[in-house]
Design an enzyme around this catalytic site. Structure first.
Site, PDB file in Angstrom:
ATOM      1  N   ASP A 147     -10.178  -2.585  -5.770  1.00  0.00           N
ATOM      2  CA  ASP A 147      -9.485  -2.154  -4.447  1.00  0.00           C
ATOM      3  C   ASP A 147     -10.059  -1.048  -4.477  1.00  0.00           C
ATOM      4  OD1 ASP A 147      -7.803  -1.078  -2.553  1.00  0.00           O
ATOM      5  OD2 ASP A 147      -5.979  -1.772  -3.626  1.00  0.00           O
ATOM      6  N   SER A 173       0.911  -1.173  -0.052  1.00  0.00           N
ATOM      7  CA  SER A 173      -0.101   0.011   0.000  1.00  0.00           C
ATOM      8  C   SER A 173       0.997   1.377   0.052  1.00  0.00           C
ATOM      9  CB  SER A 173      -1.134   0.019   1.243  1.00  0.00           C
ATOM     10  OG  SER A 173      -1.955   0.896   1.174  1.00  0.00           O
ATOM     11  N   HIS A 227      -8.242  -4.923  -1.179  1.00  0.00           N
ATOM     12  CA  HIS A 227      -6.941  -3.986  -0.721  1.00  0.00           C
ATOM     13  C   HIS A 227      -6.040  -4.900   0.104  1.00  0.00           C
ATOM     14  CE1 HIS A 227      -4.118  -0.622  -0.380  1.00  0.00           C
ATOM     15  NE2 HIS A 227      -4.470  -0.513   1.037  1.00  0.00           N
TER      16      HIS A 227
END
Length: 410
Positions: A337, A203, A366
């Site tokens: 996502d 991320s 995610h």
């Protein structure tokens, strides 16, 4: 009479069977023909793509998300909340940074490795977690244990204030700033100059790694032999707007903001001791209710940006010259996502660099990518990490990494 009542009761129950059967068949059909798909491998034809197809055969196979939770939000929540956090015997090292702050590294040295016996040359995986994550997250610990099986050393570089670490100065971290990453890489190379380092970014960790590669470019300058970026938000503004949609705000945005505010709250003495020099109102920061508000009130002024728009512009990746990167990079994103909307991923730009590839799954959420029958089953992200990392380190061991890089750009 009683027998008649029992018969009618059974008949009443069985009348639902055709309805349930139709629903089940519909669900299974939708899953098999819509959910189960091969991922898209986006990247330029050439030596690196050929290497990927050989080293990561799973990119050409079907991805089977967990049958009972393939939705984006379900995948994201299930992975984060329910999956186990295995015990890992980390060795913590606290480094003082040039600005007098601290960065905490959690090492898994893997001294019992039978694959790479020599600690001096044992390959290293440097893991950069997500926005409020650290070595305590389930994804970090599972990746570390997979690194153990590969025989490599793994280091989790916790963001300032997270990973059970405290602040020493009012400065934290942001997606556009790569100073801490440079400092950590320099430190590792100083201790183990003969160890090849592979960067793994989750991320926001992926954003930092990709911004770093845009700054430095090649393997020699970056100190990295390869990079993998998972669930990277490519456009900060689009990610912000997606996370502010009602359901996403309730499930993700508010939770992450609370974590950020709690980090400030737990280090309040540090901030109050610098009140005269702070470029923000710390008590206004504590009232932030969204990531956008937190970034506007705290992150932006901390790193010299006028507002969150300027910070997001500096941090965002979709406008960066990705064609200048000369390090093998594999990105993994899910098309559903909620942190990184599909329309904001620069697929065309990614396809122009012969050393950068994107594996795009239709589902996965995610940092989810849960597959198989249950939570503790296999995970697509983890399997891809094993195959790609092993392949890169084998190229290094055989002395072929630079050959592939040169051929890709020839």
């Amino acid at each position: 009479m009683q027998s008649l009542e029992e018969f009618l009761h059974i008949l009443y129950q069985w009348q639902w069977l055709p309805v349930l059967t139709v629903l089940l068949v519909t669900y299974v059909t939708y899953y098999l023909f819509h959910v189960v798909q091969k991922p898209r491998l986006i990247g330029k034809e050439g030596p690196f793509r050929e290497f990927l197809l050989q080293s990561c055969p799973m990119v050409n196979e079907y991805y089977w998300p967990t049958f009972w939770c393939f939705g984006a939000r379900a995948q994201t929540v299930i992975r984060a909340v329910i999956r186990s956090k295995p015990s890992v015997p980390f060795r913590r090292e606290t480094l003082e940074t040039p600005d007098k702050g601290i960065v905490c590294l959690d090492w898994f040295d893997n001294d019992d490795s039978t694959v790479y016996n020599d600690a001096a040359t044992r390959p290293t995986v440097l893991l950069l977690p997500g926005l409020t994550g650290g070595s305590e997250t389930s994804y970090s610990r599972h990746l570390v244990l997979l690194g153990e099986k590969l025989g490599v050393r793994t280091i989790v570089a916790n963001h300032r204030g997270f990973g059970a670490s405290q602040l020493k100065t009012p400065r934290t971290f942001c997606a556009a700033n790569t100073e801490d990453l440079k400092f950590v890489l320099s430190h590792i190379h100083r201790i183990y100059p003969g160890s090849p380092i592979f960067g793994m970014g989750i991320s926001m960790g992926g954003m930092i790694l990709m911004n770093y590669l845009n700054e430095v470019g090649d393997c020699e300058s970056s100190g990295l032999v390869g990079v993998m970026a998972i669930s990277t938000p490519w456009n900060c503004m689009e990610s912000c707007e997606s996370l502010e949609q009602p359901i996403n705000s309730f499930l993700f945005n508010q939770h992450l903001t609370r974590n950020l505010v709690q980090m400030i709250q737990s280090n309040l003495e540090v901030f109050e001791s610098h009140l005269g020099n702070l470029p923000f109102d710390i008590h206004h920061v504590l009232k932030a209710r969204t990531i956008r508000e937190f970034d506007d009130r705290f992150t932006s002024p901390t790193f010299g940006y006028r507002n969150y728009e300027e910070y997001y512009s500096a941090a965002t990746l979709h406008t960066k010259p990705l064609h200048t990167i000369r390090v093998p990079v594999l990105c993994l994103n899910a098309a559903d996502d909620p942190f990184s909307p599909l329309h904001a991923i620069p697929l065309d730009a990614l396809a122009q660099n012969p050393l950068v590839a994107m594996v795009l799954t239709s589902y996965g959420g995610h940092i989810g990518f849960v597959e198989g029958a249950g939570i503790e089953g296999t995970n697509y992200m983890e399997r891809l990490f094993v195959q790609f990392t092993k392949g890169i380190f084998e190229l290094v061991e055989k002395g072929r990494l630079h050959e592939v890089i040169e051929e890709a750009h020839s």
